[in-house]
Design a protein around this motif. Structure first.
Motif, PDB file in Angstrom:
ATOM      1  N   LYS A   1       0.692  -1.104   0.071  1.00  0.00           N
ATOM      2  CA  LYS A   1      -0.073  -0.042   0.067  1.00  0.00           C
ATOM      3  C   LYS A   1       0.818   1.246  -0.118  1.00  0.00           C
ATOM      4  O   LYS A   1       1.840   1.424   0.806  1.00  0.00           O
ATOM      5  N   GLY A   2       0.580   2.106  -0.919  1.00  0.00           N
ATOM      6  CA  GLY A   2       1.474   3.311  -1.085  1.00  0.00           C
ATOM      7  C   GLY A   2       1.039   4.324   0.127  1.00  0.00           C
ATOM      8  O   GLY A   2       0.028   4.300   1.043  1.00  0.00           O
ATOM      9  N   ALA A   3       1.970   5.275   0.172  1.00  0.00           N
ATOM     10  CA  ALA A   3       1.900   6.103   1.423  1.00  0.00           C
ATOM     11  C   ALA A   3       0.605   7.209   1.261  1.00  0.00           C
ATOM     12  O   ALA A   3       0.487   7.289   0.036  1.00  0.00           O
ATOM     13  N   ILE A   4       0.038   7.615   2.377  1.00  0.00           N
ATOM     14  CA  ILE A   4      -1.122   8.252   2.258  1.00  0.00           C
ATOM     15  C   ILE A   4      -0.612   9.640   1.736  1.00  0.00           C
ATOM     16  O   ILE A   4       0.346  10.174   2.187  1.00  0.00           O
ATOM     17  N   HIS A   5      -1.343  10.376   0.826  1.00  0.00           N
ATOM     18  CA  HIS A   5      -1.057  11.769   0.499  1.00  0.00           C
ATOM     19  C   HIS A   5      -2.191  12.677   0.591  1.00  0.00           C
ATOM     20  O   HIS A   5      -3.286  12.302  -0.029  1.00  0.00           O
TER      21      HIS A   5
ATOM     22  N   LYS B   1      -7.961  13.077   1.011  1.00  0.00           N
ATOM     23  CA  LYS B   1      -6.827  11.966   0.591  1.00  0.00           C
ATOM     24  C   LYS B   1      -6.680  11.670  -0.586  1.00  0.00           C
ATOM     25  O   LYS B   1      -7.715  11.529  -1.413  1.00  0.00           O
ATOM     26  N   THR B   2      -5.619  11.389  -1.289  1.00  0.00           N
ATOM     27  CA  THR B   2      -5.196  10.767  -2.580  1.00  0.00           C
ATOM     28  C   THR B   2      -4.404   9.922  -2.249  1.00  0.00           C
ATOM     29  O   THR B   2      -3.423   9.918  -1.399  1.00  0.00           O
ATOM     30  N   SER B   3      -4.239   8.545  -2.954  1.00  0.00           N
ATOM     31  CA  SER B   3      -3.291   7.532  -2.703  1.00  0.00           C
ATOM     32  C   SER B   3      -2.139   7.540  -3.401  1.00  0.00           C
ATOM     33  O   SER B   3      -1.032   7.314  -3.107  1.00  0.00           O
ATOM     34  N   GLU B   4      -2.110   8.497  -4.588  1.00  0.00           N
ATOM     35  CA  GLU B   4      -1.106   9.093  -5.268  1.00  0.00           C
ATOM     36  C   GLU B   4      -0.662  10.581  -5.448  1.00  0.00           C
ATOM     37  O   GLU B   4      -1.981  11.019  -5.911  1.00  0.00           O
ATOM     38  N   LYS B   5       0.401  11.047  -5.561  1.00  0.00           N
ATOM     39  CA  LYS B   5       0.352  12.316  -5.941  1.00  0.00           C
ATOM     40  C   LYS B   5      -0.076  12.840  -6.992  1.00  0.00           C
ATOM     41  O   LYS B   5      -0.572  13.856  -7.403  1.00  0.00           O
ATOM     42  N   SER B   6       0.024  11.976  -8.148  1.00  0.00           N
ATOM     43  CA  SER B   6      -0.295  12.142  -9.446  1.00  0.00           C
ATOM     44  C   SER B   6      -2.035  12.351  -9.518  1.00  0.00           C
ATOM     45  O   SER B   6      -2.626  13.143 -10.236  1.00  0.00           O
ATOM     46  N   ASN B   7      -2.650  11.744  -8.264  1.00  0.00           N
ATOM     47  CA  ASN B   7      -4.139  11.845  -8.302  1.00  0.00           C
ATOM     48  C   ASN B   7      -4.511  13.319  -7.626  1.00  0.00           C
ATOM     49  O   ASN B   7      -5.756  13.177  -7.423  1.00  0.00           O
ATOM     50  N   GLU B   8      -3.722  14.228  -7.443  1.00  0.00           N
ATOM     51  CA  GLU B   8      -3.968  15.447  -7.068  1.00  0.00           C
ATOM     52  C   GLU B   8      -5.009  15.972  -7.913  1.00  0.00           C
ATOM     53  O   GLU B   8      -5.865  16.830  -7.516  1.00  0.00           O
TER      54      GLU B   8
END
Length: 378
Positions: A123-127, A144-151
């Protein structure tokens, strides 16, 4: 502060536990967790210990008929609690507490909770993406987004939670998207977006137009300031253009676009001979009509989310060291840290940093009650 208290907004959250098994109210667990984090607690055991140390005080504000919940119970409840509902309650409370005024800068940026990464479960870090009122230095909301790209996908969700009419919303290059610009406008605000390589045509248009000597032209619509400190001298410069024709057809692709901005900084280390100037140049687009001074001040205000929020969460509240990641507990605790941050930062009776305020709140229940009064919880 005015309006409904945080407690009023949290009361609408449904208890995730089976009713026939409940020995401790959700209200008590939330109150304990918030108070403990204000007092410096960083994990479940810390929260339980805080409860035992302050049980008599807790009973003045809640039920706690069956005492303090064990840390496993706190962890389980916080993991099951709806993060979406907690975030909506938080944003609703902030709207009741703070009236943002026209022209205020609302900085939107993301932060990774580094130790929330779970290698075993892949599981990736919480962003978390947060909105920060630069003037009042308070968090207005977060998602919250699971990936920085999902900002890109969650920034509109965050904006939907906020009341930002008349404000200037600043977002770094990740959020330089037409859909995000339109969402800001739909909320009655203006956007100021950084331009980088993720918008290659836009960046190329700036590159084709801009030359460094423009900062020195007397007829340029520019502004500059110089600061000396910490062993270095820094010159900050800004140019604005209302003639959008330099963008070509791109001018019509960005909704309500009015201003182009170029901001530069020149840094010189006073202890070292100048061999080559350290120059940084950034490009911006905005739907607001900004003067060169307003452009420079707004871009500087944006970076307050790094220095006044993210840095203080890491150094003062040790957020990056937090390993909480069970179910929804990681993002729920991030929201609660923001509640604690707002309460501690809003208290002006004790002039100290976040960590020192937390230590005082932990040992002095009178001061803790005072900090909590800012949340409407005491």
């Amino acid at each position: 502060m005015n309006g409904l208290s945080l407690w009023d907004h949290l009361s609408v959250i449904r208890d995730p536990c089976q009713q026939w098994k409940i020995e401790l109210k959700l209200a008590d667990i939330l109150f304990l967790t918030i108070a403990a984090v204000i007092g410096g607690a960083e994990g479940w055991e810390d929260i339980e210990d805080f409860g035992h140390d302050h049980l008599d005080w807790l009973r003045q504000h809640g039920d706690f008929e069956n005492g303090v919940p064990v840390h496993d119970t706190i962890a389980r409840v916080m993991g099951m609690l709806s993060a979406t509902k907690l975030q909506k309650s938080f944003a609703s409370w902030m709207q009741a507490c703070y009236d943002v005024t026209e022209g205020e800068v609302i900085a939107v940026d993301g932060k990774t909770l580094r130790c929330s990464y779970d290698k075993g479960k892949r599981k990736g870090a919480i962003h978390m993406v947060s909105a920060f009122n630069a003037a009042n230095q308070v968090v207005l909301g977060q998602v919250k987004t699971s990936e920085k790209s999902n900002e890109i996908t969650v920034i509109p969700e965050l904006l939907e939670l906020l009341s930002i009419r008349g404000c200037l919303v600043t977002i770094d290059a990740m959020g330089c998207q037409r859909a995000i610009a339109k969402k800001v406008l739909d909320k009655g605000a203006d956007y100021l977006l950084a331009v980088k390589g993720n918008q290659p045509s836009l960046e190329a248009a700036f590159n084709d137009y801009f030359r460094l000597d423009m900062f020195q032209q007397e007829d340029a619509n520019g502004y500059s300031i110089q600061e000396v400190g910490h062993g270095r001298k820094e010159t900050r410069l800004s140019l604005v253009m209302e003639d959008l024709s330099i963008l070509g057809d791109l001018e019509y692709e960005w909704p309500a676009l009015k201003t182009l901005g170029i901001v530069g900084s020149i840094r010189e280390e006073r202890s070292q001979p100048v061999k080559e100037l350290d120059i940084t140049v950034r490009y911006y687009i905005s739907s607001a009509q900004l003067s060169p001074k307003e452009m420079l001040e707004a871009t500087r205000s944006h970076w307050s989310i790094e220095s006044q929020l993210h840095w203080r969460l890491d150094v003062g509240m040790r957020e990056d060291d937090c390993r909480i990641r069970r179910e929804q507990a990681g993002e729920n605790m991030a929201a609660i840290r923001h509640m604690a941050f707002n309460a501690l930062n809003s208290d002006t009776s004790f002039k100290a940093g976040i960590k020192r305020k937390q230590k005082r709140a932990s040992r002095n229940t009178e001061y803790l009650s005072q900090v909590l009064s800012g949340l409407g919880l005491s």
